[in-house]
Design a protein around this motif. Sequence first.
Motif, mmCIF file in Angstrom:
data_model
loop_
_atom_site.group_PDB
_atom_site.id
_atom_site.type_symbol
_atom_site.label_atom_id
_atom_site.label_comp_id
_atom_site.label_asym_id
_atom_site.label_seq_id
_atom_site.Cartn_x
_atom_site.Cartn_y
_atom_site.Cartn_z
ATOM 1 N N PHE A 93 44.152 8.861 1.188
ATOM 2 C CA PHE A 93 43.533 10.163 1.318
ATOM 3 C C PHE A 93 44.551 11.119 1.934
ATOM 4 O O PHE A 93 45.749 10.905 1.810
ATOM 5 C CB PHE A 93 42.257 10.066 2.153
ATOM 6 N N SER A 94 44.091 12.164 2.566
ATOM 7 C CA SER A 94 44.998 13.198 3.072
ATOM 8 C C SER A 94 46.037 12.611 4.019
ATOM 9 O O SER A 94 45.698 11.916 4.983
ATOM 10 C CB SER A 94 44.200 14.273 3.815
ATOM 11 N N PRO A 95 47.334 12.875 3.781
ATOM 12 C CA PRO A 95 48.379 12.356 4.673
ATOM 13 C C PRO A 95 48.347 12.975 6.054
ATOM 14 O O PRO A 95 48.972 12.466 6.976
ATOM 15 C CB PRO A 95 49.675 12.736 3.933
ATOM 16 N N ASN A 96 47.623 14.068 6.199
ATOM 17 C CA ASN A 96 47.558 14.737 7.502
ATOM 18 C C ASN A 96 46.596 14.058 8.463
ATOM 19 O O ASN A 96 46.526 14.421 9.630
ATOM 20 C CB ASN A 96 47.143 16.201 7.304
ATOM 21 N N ARG A 97 45.851 13.066 7.937
ATOM 22 C CA ARG A 97 44.877 12.400 8.803
ATOM 23 C C ARG A 97 45.543 11.438 9.774
ATOM 24 O O ARG A 97 44.975 11.053 10.776
ATOM 25 C CB ARG A 97 43.868 11.626 7.945
ATOM 26 N N GLN A 98 46.770 11.003 9.458
ATOM 27 C CA GLN A 98 47.474 10.048 10.292
ATOM 28 C C GLN A 98 48.893 10.532 10.550
ATOM 29 O O GLN A 98 49.489 11.225 9.733
ATOM 30 C CB GLN A 98 47.523 8.668 9.620
ATOM 31 N N SER A 99 49.437 10.155 11.702
ATOM 32 C CA SER A 99 50.822 10.480 12.035
ATOM 33 C C SER A 99 51.588 9.180 12.239
ATOM 34 O O SER A 99 51.025 8.144 12.549
ATOM 35 C CB SER A 99 50.880 11.340 13.310
ATOM 36 N N GLY A 100 52.910 9.274 12.047
ATOM 37 C CA GLY A 100 53.730 8.075 12.209
ATOM 38 C C GLY A 100 53.914 7.362 10.886
ATOM 39 O O GLY A 100 53.401 7.759 9.841
ATOM 40 N N ASP A 101 54.703 6.297 10.923
ATOM 41 C CA ASP A 101 55.008 5.535 9.720
ATOM 42 C C ASP A 101 53.776 4.794 9.220
ATOM 43 O O ASP A 101 53.050 4.168 9.989
ATOM 44 C CB ASP A 101 56.128 4.535 10.004
ATOM 45 N N LEU A 102 53.559 4.860 7.901
ATOM 46 C CA LEU A 102 52.436 4.160 7.292
ATOM 47 C C LEU A 102 52.817 2.772 6.811
ATOM 48 O O LEU A 102 51.931 1.934 6.607
ATOM 49 C CB LEU A 102 51.893 4.979 6.111
ATOM 50 N N PHE A 103 54.118 2.531 6.639
ATOM 51 C CA PHE A 103 54.568 1.244 6.109
ATOM 52 C C PHE A 103 55.678 0.665 6.978
ATOM 53 O O PHE A 103 56.533 1.391 7.497
ATOM 54 C CB PHE A 103 55.080 1.402 4.674
ATOM 55 N N TYR A 152 36.104 5.698 9.322
ATOM 56 C CA TYR A 152 37.186 4.719 9.138
ATOM 57 C C TYR A 152 37.528 4.568 7.648
ATOM 58 O O TYR A 152 38.701 4.443 7.298
ATOM 59 C CB TYR A 152 36.773 3.360 9.698
ATOM 60 N N CYS A 153 36.524 4.570 6.796
ATOM 61 C CA CYS A 153 36.773 4.368 5.369
ATOM 62 C C CYS A 153 37.517 5.534 4.739
ATOM 63 O O CYS A 153 38.210 5.365 3.733
ATOM 64 C CB CYS A 153 35.453 4.143 4.621
ATOM 65 N N TYR A 154 37.401 6.721 5.340
ATOM 66 C CA TYR A 154 38.056 7.872 4.753
ATOM 67 C C TYR A 154 39.285 8.300 5.545
ATOM 68 O O TYR A 154 39.723 9.448 5.419
ATOM 69 C CB TYR A 154 37.075 9.040 4.642
ATOM 70 N N THR A 155 39.840 7.378 6.357
ATOM 71 C CA THR A 155 41.123 7.654 6.974
ATOM 72 C C THR A 155 42.200 7.438 5.930
ATOM 73 O O THR A 155 41.952 6.910 4.848
ATOM 74 C CB THR A 155 41.383 6.750 8.185
#
Length: 330
Positions: A50-60, A326-329
Motif C-alpha cells: 500500500f502507500s509507501p508513506n505509511r512506513q519509514s525505514g528499510d522494508l527489505f 494492521y492489514c492496510y499498513t
Amino acid sequence: MKIFRAEPSRWHHFGKNEIGLVDRLFIKTEREKPDFYRRMFDKDFATVFFSPNRQSGDLFEIVSNAEEIMTKLIGNTKVRCAPRSIDGTIRKLVEEIGQSLIWFGRAYYFLYDDKNNGQVHIASFSSGGVVRLLGTHIQWVPSRRESYWDRDNKIHPREIRILDAAKTMRFDMPILFKRMLSTQNRTITIIDKHQYEAIKFQPLATHENPNPTNHFDFRIWREIQERALYRATRKTGWNGRVHDSSNLSDFFVCHRLIRFRRNQLLLRDEILKQLSSELSRIGKSYNAEFSVNISPTDKLPTVAHLNELEVKLTREEVGFNEIIEYCYTC
C-alpha cells in the motif's frame, strides 16, 4: 526461419495476418479478457503493498556476500516509475512480478548487456511464445513487419531464439495459488456472465400497460449472487469490494480481511524467495560463490502476526480497528 542464440525479443504485438498456423501453437492471438469481478480481484490481489508513506525505514533486509554485484544487479533493474533506492526497486519489482503471475502464471526477466556504457540491466520481456525444454528457454517469434516513417518497411522472418540460461530469470506462480485461483476464477466467470440476467425478468412497458407490475424480487437475486461470490472467494478471502452490506458481520469482514491479506503476504514472500534464488543464479557469472537473500523487515506486516490476530479475534481479544489498521499498513 532463423534459429540462433540471442537476447529475447521484446516485441509484444503482432498483427493477426502475421500469425500463421504454426505460430498459433506457441503464440496466443487473443488473451482472456476478465470481466467485472475477475478484473477487480486481479487488481486487488496484485496490490501487495500500500502507500509507501505509511512506513519509514528499510522494508527489505538484503544479505549478500558480494555487495558490489548485488548493487549492480538490483540497482540496474528496469521497473515502472523507477525509484532511486534499491529498497524501492525491490518493492516495484515484487509488484510487477506479482501482477504477471496473477495474469499469466509466470514472469520472465533477462540480464541485458548495455554495450554503449559497458553496464548491464535487468528488464522484463513477454512470456508469449516462450517454452522451456531440458532447462533451456526458447522464444518463438513470428514473422513481423516493422514500419518506419523515413524509409521502407522491413519484414523480419520467423525466428526461434535460444536464450542464455545464465541470464534468463523465470518466476512461477506457486501450485497452491494456481489451483486456488483457477477454481475461484471458474465460478467468478459464471457470476460475471449472468450478473445482469435479472433484467430479463423486467416486463416491458406497452401502450396499454405503461407501468407493468413486476413480481420478481431483485433483492433476493442480489443476495443469491452475493452469497455465490463469497462462497467462490472463501479460500482467497476477497470481499468483492463490498464494505457496507447489512448481511456481513464485523467478525466476518475481519476474518475475511485477515485471510486475504495472509494470501497476499504468502505470495509476496514466495516472490522474494524466487527473486533471491534467481539473482543468486545469474550473479554467479560474475562470482561463482555469489549469493543474495532478500526478506521483509519488521516494517512490513507478517503472516505470523496475522495468524496471532486471527486467534485473538476468535477469542474476542482484539478490536476490529486494530485488525483493519494492521492489514492496510505498507
